[in-house]
Design a protein around this motif. Structure first.
Motif, PDB file in Angstrom:
ATOM      1  N   LEU A  69       0.849  -1.173   0.000  1.00 43.00           N
ATOM      2  CA  LEU A  69       0.000   0.000   0.000  1.00 43.00           C
ATOM      3  C   LEU A  69       0.895   1.237   0.000  1.00 43.00           C
ATOM      4  O   LEU A  69       2.064   1.171   0.408  1.00 43.00           O
ATOM      5  N   ALA A  70       0.359   2.337  -0.417  1.00 39.00           N
ATOM      6  CA  ALA A  70       1.152   3.573  -0.403  1.00 39.00           C
ATOM      7  C   ALA A  70       1.611   3.913   1.007  1.00 39.00           C
ATOM      8  O   ALA A  70       2.671   4.523   1.192  1.00 39.00           O
ATOM      9  N   THR A  71       0.851   3.492   1.995  1.00 39.39           N
ATOM     10  CA  THR A  71       1.226   3.764   3.386  1.00 39.39           C
ATOM     11  C   THR A  71       2.475   2.991   3.803  1.00 39.39           C
ATOM     12  O   THR A  71       3.090   3.309   4.828  1.00 39.39           O
ATOM     13  N   ASP A  72       2.864   1.968   3.022  1.00 41.73           N
ATOM     14  CA  ASP A  72       4.084   1.216   3.324  1.00 41.73           C
ATOM     15  C   ASP A  72       5.334   1.924   2.814  1.00 41.73           C
ATOM     16  O   ASP A  72       6.451   1.566   3.204  1.00 41.73           O
ATOM     17  N   VAL A  73       5.149   2.894   1.926  1.00 43.34           N
ATOM     18  CA  VAL A  73       6.287   3.575   1.297  1.00 43.34           C
ATOM     19  C   VAL A  73       6.790   4.690   2.204  1.00 43.34           C
ATOM     20  O   VAL A  73       6.040   5.597   2.567  1.00 43.34           O
ATOM     21  N   THR A  74       8.070   4.614   2.558  1.00 40.41           N
ATOM     22  CA  THR A  74       8.678   5.603   3.453  1.00 40.41           C
ATOM     23  C   THR A  74       8.927   6.927   2.736  1.00 40.41           C
ATOM     24  O   THR A  74       8.638   7.996   3.262  1.00 40.41           O
ATOM     25  N   SER A  75       9.488   6.837   1.535  1.00 37.87           N
ATOM     26  CA  SER A  75       9.777   8.058   0.777  1.00 37.87           C
ATOM     27  C   SER A  75      10.002   7.729  -0.690  1.00 37.87           C
ATOM     28  O   SER A  75      10.155   6.560  -1.075  1.00 37.87           O
ATOM     29  N   ILE A  76      10.048   8.781  -1.497  1.00 37.37           N
ATOM     30  CA  ILE A  76      10.284   8.671  -2.934  1.00 37.37           C
ATOM     31  C   ILE A  76      11.678   9.188  -3.259  1.00 37.37           C
ATOM     32  O   ILE A  76      12.131  10.183  -2.697  1.00 37.37           O
ATOM     33  N   ALA A  77      12.349   8.478  -4.155  1.00 38.56           N
ATOM     34  CA  ALA A  77      13.625   8.932  -4.702  1.00 38.56           C
ATOM     35  C   ALA A  77      13.452   9.090  -6.208  1.00 38.56           C
ATOM     36  O   ALA A  77      12.717   8.327  -6.829  1.00 38.56           O
ATOM     37  N   ILE A  78      14.108  10.079  -6.779  1.00 37.99           N
ATOM     38  CA  ILE A  78      13.994  10.342  -8.217  1.00 37.99           C
ATOM     39  C   ILE A  78      15.379  10.397  -8.845  1.00 37.99           C
ATOM     40  O   ILE A  78      16.297  11.017  -8.300  1.00 37.99           O
ATOM     41  N   THR A  79      15.522   9.710  -9.968  1.00 39.44           N
ATOM     42  CA  THR A  79      16.709   9.876 -10.803  1.00 39.44           C
ATOM     43  C   THR A  79      16.232  10.013 -12.235  1.00 39.44           C
ATOM     44  O   THR A  79      15.185   9.479 -12.605  1.00 39.44           O
ATOM     45  N   ASN A  80      16.981  10.732 -13.041  1.00 33.72           N
ATOM     46  CA  ASN A  80      16.423  11.150 -14.328  1.00 33.72           C
ATOM     47  C   ASN A  80      17.483  11.413 -15.382  1.00 33.72           C
ATOM     48  O   ASN A  80      18.646  11.666 -15.068  1.00 33.72           O
ATOM     49  N   GLN A  81      17.040  11.335 -16.661  1.00 31.12           N
ATOM     50  CA  GLN A  81      17.878  11.799 -17.767  1.00 31.12           C
ATOM     51  C   GLN A  81      18.187  13.273 -17.523  1.00 31.12           C
ATOM     52  O   GLN A  81      17.324  14.060 -17.165  1.00 31.12           O
ATOM     53  N   ARG A  82      19.440  13.639 -17.721  1.00 29.72           N
ATOM     54  CA  ARG A  82      19.866  14.993 -17.406  1.00 29.72           C
ATOM     55  C   ARG A  82      19.830  15.888 -18.641  1.00 29.72           C
ATOM     56  O   ARG A  82      19.661  15.415 -19.757  1.00 29.72           O
ATOM     57  N   GLY A 237       9.414  18.281  -0.856  1.00 29.04           N
ATOM     58  CA  GLY A 237       7.964  18.363  -0.755  1.00 29.04           C
ATOM     59  C   GLY A 237       7.328  16.981  -0.677  1.00 29.04           C
ATOM     60  O   GLY A 237       8.008  15.951  -0.715  1.00 29.04           O
ATOM     61  N   LYS A 238       6.014  16.959  -0.566  1.00 28.64           N
ATOM     62  CA  LYS A 238       5.252  15.718  -0.505  1.00 28.64           C
ATOM     63  C   LYS A 238       4.337  15.619  -1.722  1.00 28.64           C
ATOM     64  O   LYS A 238       3.969  16.630  -2.325  1.00 28.64           O
ATOM     65  N   THR A 239       3.969  14.398  -2.059  1.00 29.68           N
ATOM     66  CA  THR A 239       3.036  14.207  -3.171  1.00 29.68           C
ATOM     67  C   THR A 239       1.707  14.862  -2.817  1.00 29.68           C
ATOM     68  O   THR A 239       1.288  14.874  -1.666  1.00 29.68           O
ATOM     69  N   PHE A 244      -1.655   9.473  -4.220  1.00 31.95           N
ATOM     70  CA  PHE A 244      -1.531   8.158  -3.588  1.00 31.95           C
ATOM     71  C   PHE A 244      -2.449   8.138  -2.369  1.00 31.95           C
ATOM     72  O   PHE A 244      -3.063   9.152  -2.031  1.00 31.95           O
ATOM     73  N   ALA A 245      -2.498   7.001  -1.699  1.00 30.65           N
ATOM     74  CA  ALA A 245      -3.358   6.878  -0.517  1.00 30.65           C
ATOM     75  C   ALA A 245      -2.851   7.723   0.644  1.00 30.65           C
ATOM     76  O   ALA A 245      -3.587   7.981   1.596  1.00 30.65           O
ATOM     77  N   LYS A 246      -1.584   8.133   0.572  1.00 30.12           N
ATOM     78  CA  LYS A 246      -1.037   9.071   1.557  1.00 30.12           C
ATOM     79  C   LYS A 246      -0.077  10.008   0.845  1.00 30.12           C
ATOM     80  O   LYS A 246       0.362   9.729  -0.279  1.00 30.12           O
ATOM     81  N   GLN A 247       0.238  11.106   1.464  1.00 26.74           N
ATOM     82  CA  GLN A 247       1.212  12.032   0.906  1.00 26.74           C
ATOM     83  C   GLN A 247       2.615  11.514   1.236  1.00 26.74           C
ATOM     84  O   GLN A 247       2.994  11.426   2.405  1.00 26.74           O
ATOM     85  N   ILE A 248       3.355  11.171   0.204  1.00 27.39           N
ATOM     86  CA  ILE A 248       4.679  10.574   0.378  1.00 27.39           C
ATOM     87  C   ILE A 248       5.753  11.640   0.168  1.00 27.39           C
ATOM     88  O   ILE A 248       5.746  12.338  -0.855  1.00 27.39           O
ATOM     89  N   PRO A 249       6.682  11.779   1.108  1.00 26.21           N
ATOM     90  CA  PRO A 249       7.736  12.793   0.941  1.00 26.21           C
ATOM     91  C   PRO A 249       8.768  12.370  -0.114  1.00 26.21           C
ATOM     92  O   PRO A 249       9.051  11.176  -0.278  1.00 26.21           O
ATOM     93  N   ILE A 250       9.318  13.354  -0.834  1.00 23.79           N
ATOM     94  CA  ILE A 250      10.405  13.126  -1.791  1.00 23.79           C
ATOM     95  C   ILE A 250      11.706  13.513  -1.080  1.00 23.79           C
ATOM     96  O   ILE A 250      11.905  14.671  -0.737  1.00 23.79           O
ATOM     97  N   HIS A 251      12.575  12.538  -0.866  1.00 28.87           N
ATOM     98  CA  HIS A 251      13.736  12.753  -0.011  1.00 28.87           C
ATOM     99  C   HIS A 251      15.080  12.691  -0.719  1.00 28.87           C
ATOM    100  O   HIS A 251      16.113  12.949  -0.095  1.00 28.87           O
TER     101      HIS A 251
END
Length: 533
Positions: A69-82, A237-239, A244-251
């Motif tokens: 569930l989204a509530t199981d997710v501690t945080s979001i990480a992002i990596t991307n084409q530069r 920030g947070k989603t 999602f089912a909860k607001q997940i922070p982007i860390h």
């Protein structure tokens, strides 16, 4: 502590999402392709809305596939084409033009003309030093004045869209790299960017860690349209509610190559990695001082994160107070720099053989085809489809296949294609060794093409050092995930090393004479191309 990290990996040809557990192990992955458009010669674009839609779909898919569930997710990480850029309406969040991708070369003439323009700076009120814009850009950003980077792409959009330029001047427009675009959509309005991506725009002062007013003015880009720059492990920030089912922070946010350097555990100066993706990118950690390359490499910010330095346990409270240390002061964010050599075409060469020539049906077939012959003989594939990157930086060179005879088969061309990837990496390494005081003793590799045993062995033979392939070759998302886990406390510093496990070590086995013959063949092919210009 238990929990999961949701890593979003937005690449040139696909969007992916991977769930990592509390031991930094990948649990599930979801992937969706994205489409590149080439409307004119030199133009490479993508639909920014497609980038967003495929990425958020992957995020939902992978959570479901993992049975979480989204509530199981501690945080979001992002990596991307530069370097790729998106421009959008600040109010509606809708893209105002196609995303211009890092491979795009439409501004080559503009960059060449700008590079030669003189710049004068006063020193000590009387002495003057004369520089051209190429030197000035390098001094401030550590980069080269090249269409590869973001600044000239933004300038082109503003110059060729008068209405967009007017709106930009009014502050109604936002621009950013892919990480910035995704965070805006995820959070519902945060206009931010990580420092590693900012350092790839050609607008960011890597010494002052701020947008350069001088360069923004020269590229005619209003600073008001640029995002706020944060450390790689900043609070992004947070989603937004309802996503999602909860607001997940982007860390954690890192450019893809910096994420791979971190994920490979290259935390000490002198450690290096090479990522074999669409392009090929070698990075070497050079520590906390931004040494500028003297051999046409790039100096870039690897990451900025919380210092891991802690006070000795033996220090008493009185000693700490007396020494002026402030226990309540937030930890310092340390900057780590890297030398980088960027090769534009690596896996993209195999894609070209598959899609344009029809030599193979899928990319995995390339090794089997190449192994049908013992040697590429005299065949050399020079993959300058978008010019040559480091250490040549020649956008005016065209791709070619030379040395063919009546006996040449598609197997020879396939083998020459794989060798071209290794040759380009070798060229970067030689330049890197000249710049760095740290001798390279091994090369850590990752990316899709790192699973090609023939390529990895040839790479080790050319370099003369062992090539180490980890069990998890898709290390880019893992690097961002580990940084997010460190920020949240899900992981500790030992996780970086303990989660990296070697799959195979490719030891050099080629004789010096044979190695020299290969390198001579490659260097002659480049000389022939230069002579044609």
């Amino acid at each position: 502590m238990t929990g999961y990290i949701l890593a979003l990996d937005q690449g040139t040809t696909s969007s992916r999402a991977i769930i990592y557990d509390d031991h930094a192990r990948p649990i599930k992955m979801a992937q969706r392709p994205t489409t590149l458009q080439t409307p004119k010669v030199g133009f490479v674009e993508q639909d920014a809305q497609q980038i967003w839609q495929t990425q958020i779909s992957c995020a939902h898919d992978v959570i479901n596939q993992a049975g979480l569930l989204a509530t199981d997710v501690t945080s979001i990480a992002i990596t991307n084409q530069r370097e790729s850029i998106v421009v959008w309406d600040k109010q509606t969040g809708k893209p105002l033009a196609p995303a211009i991708i890092w491979q795009d070369r439409r501004t080559a003439d503009y960059c060449a003309a700008l590079a030669a323009e003189p710049v004068t700076h006063g020193i000590a009120d009387a002495e003057h030093v004369q520089r051209d814009m190429e030197q000035e850009v390098r001094r401030i950003t550590g980069l080269r004045l090249d269409p590869y980077f973001s600044a000239s792409k933004i300038t082109w959009l503003l110059e060729n869209n008068p209405k967009l330029s007017v709106r930009a001047d009014k502050g109604e427009v936002a621009v950013g790299t892919i990480d910035s675009w995704l965070m805006y959509k995820l959070t519902g309005g945060e206009h931010v960017m990580d420092v590693s991506n900012a350092s790839r725009t050609l607008l960011f002062d890597i010494h002052k860690l701020a947008w350069s007013e001088t360069l923004c003015n020269r590229f005619a880009i209003p600073m008001s349209i640029l995002p706020k720059v944060l450390p790689s492990d900043g609070d992004f920030g947070k989603t937004r509610k309802g996503l999602f089912a909860k607001q997940i922070p982007i860390h954690a946010v890192l450019g893809d190559q910096q994420a791979a350097l971190f994920g490979q555990g290259c935390l000490d100066p002198g450690m290096a990695k090479s990522t074999y993706g669409t392009g090929c990118f070698m990075l070497m950690n050079i520590g906390q001082q931004p040494k500028l390359s003297e051999h046409k490499l790039l100096t870039t910010i690897a990451w900025q994160r919380k210092s891991t330095t802690t006070r000795p346990d033996s220090s008493s409270f009185d000693q700490i107070v007396q020494s002026g240390m402030r226990m309540l002061q937030p930890p310092k964010k340390q900057v780590t720099y890297a030398l980088e050599g960027s090769v534009f075409m690596a896996g993209a060469i195999v894609q070209w053989l598959r899609d344009n020539l029809g030599m193979i049906k899928n990319s995995r077939e390339i090794e089997g085809l190449a192994r049908q012959v013992e040697s590429s003989e005299d065949v050399v594939l020079l993959p300058a489809f978008t010019g040559l990157g480091a250490p040549y930086w020649r956008s005016d060179i065209s791709a070619s296949i030379s040395g063919m005879s009546r006996g040449t088969t598609k197997a020879h061309i396939a083998r020459a294609a794989l060798e071209a990837v290794a040759y380009q990496t070798y060229d970067v390494l030689i330049a890197m060794q000249k710049d760095s005081p740290h001798p390279l003793t091994e090369l850590r590799v990752d990316g899709g093409a790192a699973s090609n045993d023939l390529l990895m062995q040839f790479q080790a033979d050319l370099l003369g050092v062992p090539v180490l392939r980890p069990r998890d070759t898709e290390i880019t998302a893992k690097g961002a995930a580990i940084m997010a886990g460190l920020k949240t406390g899900l992981y500790d510093e030992s996780t970086v090393k303990s989660s990296w496990q070697v799959d195979r070590i490719f030891e050099p086995s080629m004789s010096t004479d044979v190695r020299d013959q290969h390198l001579t063949k490659w260097q002659q092919a480049i000389k022939r191309s230069l002579m044609k210009i």
